[in-house]
Scaffold this active site. Structure first.
Site, PDB file in Angstrom:
ATOM      1  N   PRO A  18      46.047  37.963  38.410  1.00  0.00           N
ATOM      2  CA  PRO A  18      46.703  38.606  36.917  1.00  0.00           C
ATOM      3  C   PRO A  18      48.054  39.592  37.160  1.00  0.00           C
ATOM      4  O   PRO A  18      47.035  40.417  37.371  1.00  0.00           O
ATOM      5  CB  PRO A  18      45.395  39.275  36.367  1.00  0.00           C
ATOM      6  CG  PRO A  18      44.414  39.714  37.567  1.00  0.00           C
ATOM      7  CD  PRO A  18      44.755  37.835  38.383  1.00  0.00           C
ATOM      8  N   MET A  19      49.293  39.418  37.260  1.00  0.00           N
ATOM      9  CA  MET A  19      49.878  40.341  37.206  1.00  0.00           C
ATOM     10  C   MET A  19      50.886  40.979  36.503  1.00  0.00           C
ATOM     11  O   MET A  19      51.152  40.157  35.886  1.00  0.00           O
ATOM     12  CB  MET A  19      50.962  39.888  38.867  1.00  0.00           C
ATOM     13  CG  MET A  19      50.111  39.135  39.956  1.00  0.00           C
ATOM     14  SD  MET A  19      51.702  38.268  41.606  1.00  0.00           S
ATOM     15  CE  MET A  19      51.240  37.030  40.700  1.00  0.00           C
ATOM     16  N   GLN A  72      42.138  38.216  31.235  1.00  0.00           N
ATOM     17  CA  GLN A  72      42.088  39.668  31.820  1.00  0.00           C
ATOM     18  C   GLN A  72      41.994  41.386  31.036  1.00  0.00           C
ATOM     19  O   GLN A  72      42.903  41.932  30.872  1.00  0.00           O
ATOM     20  CB  GLN A  72      42.526  39.748  33.023  1.00  0.00           C
ATOM     21  CG  GLN A  72      41.508  41.237  33.912  1.00  0.00           C
ATOM     22  CD  GLN A  72      42.448  41.550  35.305  1.00  0.00           C
ATOM     23  OE1 GLN A  72      43.581  42.033  35.337  1.00  0.00           O
ATOM     24  NE2 GLN A  72      42.100  41.101  36.525  1.00  0.00           N
ATOM     25  N   CYS A 102      42.003  47.914  38.944  1.00  0.00           N
ATOM     26  CA  CYS A 102      44.088  48.420  39.532  1.00  0.00           C
ATOM     27  C   CYS A 102      43.674  50.010  40.010  1.00  0.00           C
ATOM     28  O   CYS A 102      43.387  50.624  39.157  1.00  0.00           O
ATOM     29  CB  CYS A 102      44.146  48.711  37.488  1.00  0.00           C
ATOM     30  SG  CYS A 102      46.238  49.269  38.063  1.00  0.00           S
ATOM     31  N   LYS A 141      36.875  41.227  39.110  1.00  0.00           N
ATOM     32  CA  LYS A 141      37.878  41.464  39.756  1.00  0.00           C
ATOM     33  C   LYS A 141      38.216  42.799  40.776  1.00  0.00           C
ATOM     34  O   LYS A 141      37.944  43.625  39.508  1.00  0.00           O
ATOM     35  CB  LYS A 141      39.231  40.971  39.850  1.00  0.00           C
ATOM     36  CG  LYS A 141      40.591  40.878  41.092  1.00  0.00           C
ATOM     37  CD  LYS A 141      41.831  41.099  41.169  1.00  0.00           C
ATOM     38  CE  LYS A 141      42.395  41.335  41.653  1.00  0.00           C
ATOM     39  NZ  LYS A 141      43.983  41.069  41.985  1.00  0.00           N
ATOM     40  N   ASN A 204      41.192  37.744  47.477  1.00  0.00           N
ATOM     41  CA  ASN A 204      42.158  38.076  47.546  1.00  0.00           C
ATOM     42  C   ASN A 204      43.693  39.028  49.094  1.00  0.00           C
ATOM     43  O   ASN A 204      42.370  40.593  48.800  1.00  0.00           O
ATOM     44  CB  ASN A 204      42.298  38.622  45.817  1.00  0.00           C
ATOM     45  CG  ASN A 204      43.950  39.603  45.698  1.00  0.00           C
ATOM     46  OD1 ASN A 204      43.946  40.385  45.523  1.00  0.00           O
ATOM     47  ND2 ASN A 204      44.817  38.263  45.550  1.00  0.00           N
ATOM     48  N   GLY A 205      44.310  39.263  49.425  1.00  0.00           N
ATOM     49  CA  GLY A 205      44.880  40.197  49.704  1.00  0.00           C
ATOM     50  C   GLY A 205      45.769  39.807  50.733  1.00  0.00           C
ATOM     51  O   GLY A 205      45.291  38.710  51.871  1.00  0.00           O
ATOM     52  N   ASP A 206      47.603  39.649  50.395  1.00  0.00           N
ATOM     53  CA  ASP A 206      48.058  39.159  51.786  1.00  0.00           C
ATOM     54  C   ASP A 206      48.113  37.637  52.472  1.00  0.00           C
ATOM     55  O   ASP A 206      48.587  37.347  53.630  1.00  0.00           O
ATOM     56  CB  ASP A 206      47.718  39.920  53.692  1.00  0.00           C
ATOM     57  CG  ASP A 206      47.775  40.994  53.031  1.00  0.00           C
ATOM     58  OD1 ASP A 206      48.362  41.419  52.375  1.00  0.00           O
ATOM     59  OD2 ASP A 206      46.802  42.239  53.672  1.00  0.00           O
ATOM     60  N   GLY A 228      48.684  36.213  44.447  1.00  0.00           N
ATOM     61  CA  GLY A 228      49.463  36.859  44.053  1.00  0.00           C
ATOM     62  C   GLY A 228      51.431  36.815  44.129  1.00  0.00           C
ATOM     63  O   GLY A 228      51.407  36.184  44.101  1.00  0.00           O
TER      64      GLY A 228
END
Length: 354
Positions: A18-19, A72, A102, A141, A204-206, A228
């Site tokens: 979710p961006m 979300q 966030c 998340k 999640n991440g990279d 993302g």
């Protein structure tokens, strides 16, 4: 087989993060076409939903072609979050996700997003209130913790599971890291390998290449991954990962023509959902990402960001396809340079980095 409630997601689902100002219905449409298994809306303020704020309400728009899809929400108080959950349920998504990740000041200072990582008992109470307020599967998340001294994600995972969440996505950074440094997947693996944990754990991440996705699965044992920024301007990442996992081989890179056609589809969805003026205006941020790697693209890009009609934009995109028909765009890391990402780390909208 990974399941969230009654939602069957397959053996190793790929989730679209979710961006904010990115993961709207037009963007989700092209990601779904390219293999995303589960997608989420942009994050929505619980207070905004209760106040009937136009922007918050618009973010509730979901379409059958993108299912399964989750909405979300974020907030720092039990009653508004519970009320927001009931509003969300009325729109009939497949699940509801709570944003505890966030890191942006204007969210954190309200005790929402990753701000709640300073108060785990409150986090548990808030989550419990949301779970009790809806019949939808509730997921979360979050991050590893507030800082290096409070990486309490293992405790958080157990306590949130105990109050009824049905899946957890962990971004491998603390709040104080913002988006600096590398994501730490070792703690995500500890949560996944905890014998008390029985809900799906997504990392999640990279993740921006098929090889990294395979490593996340094999080395850290997660049930799936959330992607993302690697998908911004490059929705093909989902099918590329799936193909590589199945065959060990890379799919051919999308041609310039294919990039243009997906960009045009994204544009048409944008205009259909937002109207001609806003749809064209807000699509301008995406052109650089779709056309990244093309030499001497500046003149075409300047034309694209000054066109005011759908026909005019599509005409310029068609000219790009013709002009670069023999050009092969080399694979580059989308994390190294992305037009949607601010140069500093104190962004106004969160989750953009995925």
């Amino acid at each position: 087989m990974v399941k969230i409630g009654n939602i069957i997601l397959g053996d190793f689902p790929l989730l679209l993060a979710p961006m904010e100002d990115v993961s709207d219905p037009p963007f989700r449409a092209v990601c779904k076409d390219q293999g995303a298994d589960l997608m989420y809306t942009e994050f929505i303020s619980s207070e905004g939903l209760i106040r009937d704020a136009i922007k918050s309400r618009q973010k509730l728009d979901i379409f059958d072609y993108e299912r399964p899809v989750g909405i979300q929400i974020f907030g720092g108080d039990e009653e508004p979050m519970a009320m927001a959950a009931q509003i969300v349920e009325a729109t009939n998504p497949d699940l509801l996700d709570i944003n505890y990740g966030c890191p942006v000041k204007k969210v954190v200072c309200k005790g929402a997003g990753s701000g709640i990582l300073k108060d785990i008992p409150k986090m548990v109470k808030l989550t419990s209130a949301v779970v009790k307020a809806t019949r939808l599967p509730v997921t979360v998340k979050t991050r590893l913790g507030w800082d290096d001294n409070t990486k309490n994600i293992e405790e958080v995972a157990e306590r949130l599971q105990d109050v009824g969440i049905q899946a957890l996505t962990i971004h491998g950074r603390t709040r104080t890291q913002m988006y600096k440094g590398s994501a730490d997947w070792s703690l995500i693996a500890k949560v996944k390998n905890n014998p008390r944990i029985h809900i799906p754990i997504f990392g999640n991440g990279d993740i921006c290449t098929p090889e990294q996705a395979v490593a996340a699965r094999q080395k850290y044992g997660v049930d799936g991954i959330m992607i993302g920024r690697a998908a911004i301007g490059y929705p093909w990442i989902f099918n590329e990962i799936k193909h590589f996992m199945k065959t060990g081989e890379h799919l051919p890179l999308p041609t310039v023509f294919e990039r243009v056609e997906v960009c045009k589809k994204h544009l048409r969805h944008s205009v259909a959902w937002k109207g001609d003026v806003v749809g064209i205006l807000e699509m301008r941020r995406h052109y650089t990402n779709y056309l990244k790697g093309l030499p001497h693209i500046k003149d075409f890009r300047q034309q694209l960001v000054t066109c005011n009609t759908l026909a005019a934009v599509e005409d310029v995109l068609d000219k790009v396809a013709i002009h670069y028909k023999d050009h092969v765009i080399e694979r580059t890391s989308p994390l190294a340079d992305n037009n949607l990402l601010p140069a500093n780390n104190e962004v106004v909208d969160c989750n953009v980095y995925g």
